[in-house]
Write a protein that holds these residues in place. Structure first.
Motif, short mmCIF file in Angstrom:
data_model
loop_
_atom_site.label_atom_id
_atom_site.label_comp_id
_atom_site.label_asym_id
_atom_site.label_seq_id
_atom_site.Cartn_x
_atom_site.Cartn_y
_atom_site.Cartn_z
N LYS A 169 47.75 -2.92 11.68
CA LYS A 169 48.63 -1.79 11.37
C LYS A 169 48.51 -0.71 12.43
CE LYS A 169 50.01 1.42 7.73
NZ LYS A 169 50.05 2.62 8.58
N SER A 228 55.14 -1.27 9.13
CA SER A 228 54.26 -2.21 8.43
C SER A 228 53.50 -1.48 7.33
CB SER A 228 53.26 -2.86 9.39
OG SER A 228 52.29 -1.92 9.83
N GLU A 243 54.93 -8.31 18.01
CA GLU A 243 54.16 -8.69 16.83
C GLU A 243 53.26 -9.88 17.13
OE1 GLU A 243 54.99 -10.38 12.28
OE2 GLU A 243 56.43 -10.69 13.90
N VAL A 300 55.23 -6.74 7.30
CA VAL A 300 55.78 -6.17 8.52
C VAL A 300 57.29 -6.34 8.54
CG1 VAL A 300 55.30 -8.34 9.75
CG2 VAL A 300 55.67 -6.23 11.06
N ASN A 308 48.87 -7.76 5.88
CA ASN A 308 49.98 -6.88 6.22
C ASN A 308 51.32 -7.42 5.75
OD1 ASN A 308 47.88 -6.96 8.67
ND2 ASN A 308 48.65 -4.87 8.47
N PHE A 364 50.67 -1.76 15.27
CA PHE A 364 52.08 -1.63 14.91
C PHE A 364 52.51 -0.17 14.85
CE2 PHE A 364 52.18 -5.93 12.47
CZ PHE A 364 52.21 -6.60 13.67
N TRP A 396 61.55 -8.04 6.03
CA TRP A 396 60.12 -7.93 5.77
C TRP A 396 59.48 -9.31 5.60
CZ3 TRP A 396 57.12 -3.57 5.86
CH2 TRP A 396 57.79 -2.35 5.90
#
Length: 400
Positions: free
Chosen positions: A190, A200, A138, A216, A214, A193, A222
């Motif tokens: 996104k 996400s 991330e 995630v 976003n 991801f 989250w």
């Protein structure tokens, strides 16, 4: 560079070009201007061509600034005093993700999608390494997106002549033009991801103007992730990297809570993970001084919530404190104060710039039981600056 700095840069460009066009118009009616003196051999036709060229550039800049702001800045306000802006579509990355995972791009019929896939593969190969955790992946994506899209002073990449189409709201604008607005940042993140298997979603808030970011899921919890609102310049300050609902839910860009998972953890919040504990609020000035001597850009700190004080009250008071001073030759800014229940976490960014005076009066409960004379002396001793904070709080002092 921040969106605010982009806006300022383009505003200056608009001003300069407008002045340039006005100057050209004056040249045609007067032979006594500087430009007329230096270009006496030019014909009226060449002057007209120059005016047209500047007008074209001005129109491009107007469009770019409108895209950054998410609104048409030159349209009159509606009856409510609001300026209506364009709402950008959310890019559907399904076809590109399927092509990435299958290794077969034969079903991609859009050349731009093919370009996105090619650049995506290249980027993932550069930034993702074996053995990375979800959090590491991330952060690698976040750092990459930040570095590739933040404004470059050396080039007006946002108005490149390579393409007449504005793609700043999708991953093509990111990979091809290195120019994105909030929707482009969110859809690009996104996309990364999705191919990396990180869950996400995109929050697209349009009630008070347009903004997108976003949420995630990292290690089962989250968080909000907003690279557009990152306050860093050359490097990110991670102001909105894995923050809880409380850090985003300030009324600026509301979203339907029922449509998205609750974000109530601070376990992987960057600010909290990197915060160094302070023994008391009086240690803030000395910590800032050390960061200045170490040439640190952003420092992260935490304060324990005193028993009975309440984390919300402490967070509000700390927010007031860190927003209430300036240092000559530095642009001082602060991250959101993260309410982590038993502690509050926050960051202060230091960048070389001229300081601005601040309003030095607040109305808040003294949740930390601060002796403001002592706090002012701490700032004076450590930083050599005057710090005048005169809160108007009630007699109901939580710490007595």
């Amino acid at each position: 560079m921040t969106t605010a700095k982009k806006i300022l840069t383009f505003a200056l460009c608009l001003t300069c070009l407008t002045a340039g066009i006005t100057g050209c118009a004056k040249d045609k009616s007067s032979s006594d201007t500087k430009i007329a003196k230096s270009t006496s051999s030019q014909t009226e036709s060449s002057d007209s061509e120059k005016i047209k060229e500047l007008n074209d550039k001005l129109e491009k800049l107007e469009n770019t600034l409108s895209n950054i702001l998410g609104e048409d800045i030159f349209d009159p306000a509606d009856g409510d005093g609001n300026v209506n802006g364009e709402i950008h579509p959310i890019y559907d990355d399904t076809a590109v993700v399927e092509a990435y995972k299958s290794g077969d791009d034969s079903k991609l019929t859009d050349d731009k999608d093919k370009y996105i896939l090619k650049e995506l593969k290249k980027a993932v190969g550069e930034i993702i390494k074996d053995g990375m955790s979800e959090y590491d992946k991330e952060k690698a994506v976040y750092d990459y997106v930040f570095s590739q899209t933040h404004f470059n002073d050396d080039s007006l990449v946002a108005i490149s002549d390579e393409s007449e189409d504005d793609e700043s709201y999708n991953p093509y604008g990111f990979f091809h033009d290195h120019s994105t607005i909030c929707v482009g940042n969110a859809t690009t993140i996104k996309l990364f991801f999705d191919v990396l298997g990180i869950d996400s979603k995109i929050i697209h808030s349009t009630e008070n103007g347009e903004h997108a970011w976003n949420v995630v899921k990292i290690d089962g919890k989250w968080y909000h992730l907003d690279v557009t609102f990152d306050g860093g310049n050359e490097a990110p300050d991670y102001a909105y990297f894995n923050v809880p609902d409380t850090a985003k839910d300030d009324g600026s860009y509301p979203w339907n809570k029922e449509d998205f998972p609750e974000c109530n953890s601070t376990d992987d919040c960057y600010i909290c993970k990197n915060a160094k504990k302070l023994d008391s609020v009086y240690d803030i000035p000395e910590r800032i001084k050390k960061a200045m001597s170490d040439k640190g850009k952003t420092i992260y700190m935490s304060l324990d919530v005193p028993e009975g004080a309440g984390s919300t009250a402490v967070a509000e008071q700390v927010t007031n404190i860190i927003s209430n001073f300036y240092i000559d030759d530095y642009n001082v800014s602060s991250t959101p104060v993260i309410d982590a229940e038993d502690k509050v976490c926050f960051g202060i960014s230091l960048n070389s710039a001229d300081g601005d005076d601040s309003d030095n009066s607040y109305d808040t409960d003294n949740a930390l039981g601060i002796d403001y004379d002592k706090l002012s002396k701490a700032f004076s001793d450590a930083l050599g600056i005057d710090y005048e904070y005169e809160p108007d709080y009630s007699d109901n002092n939580i710490m007595g």
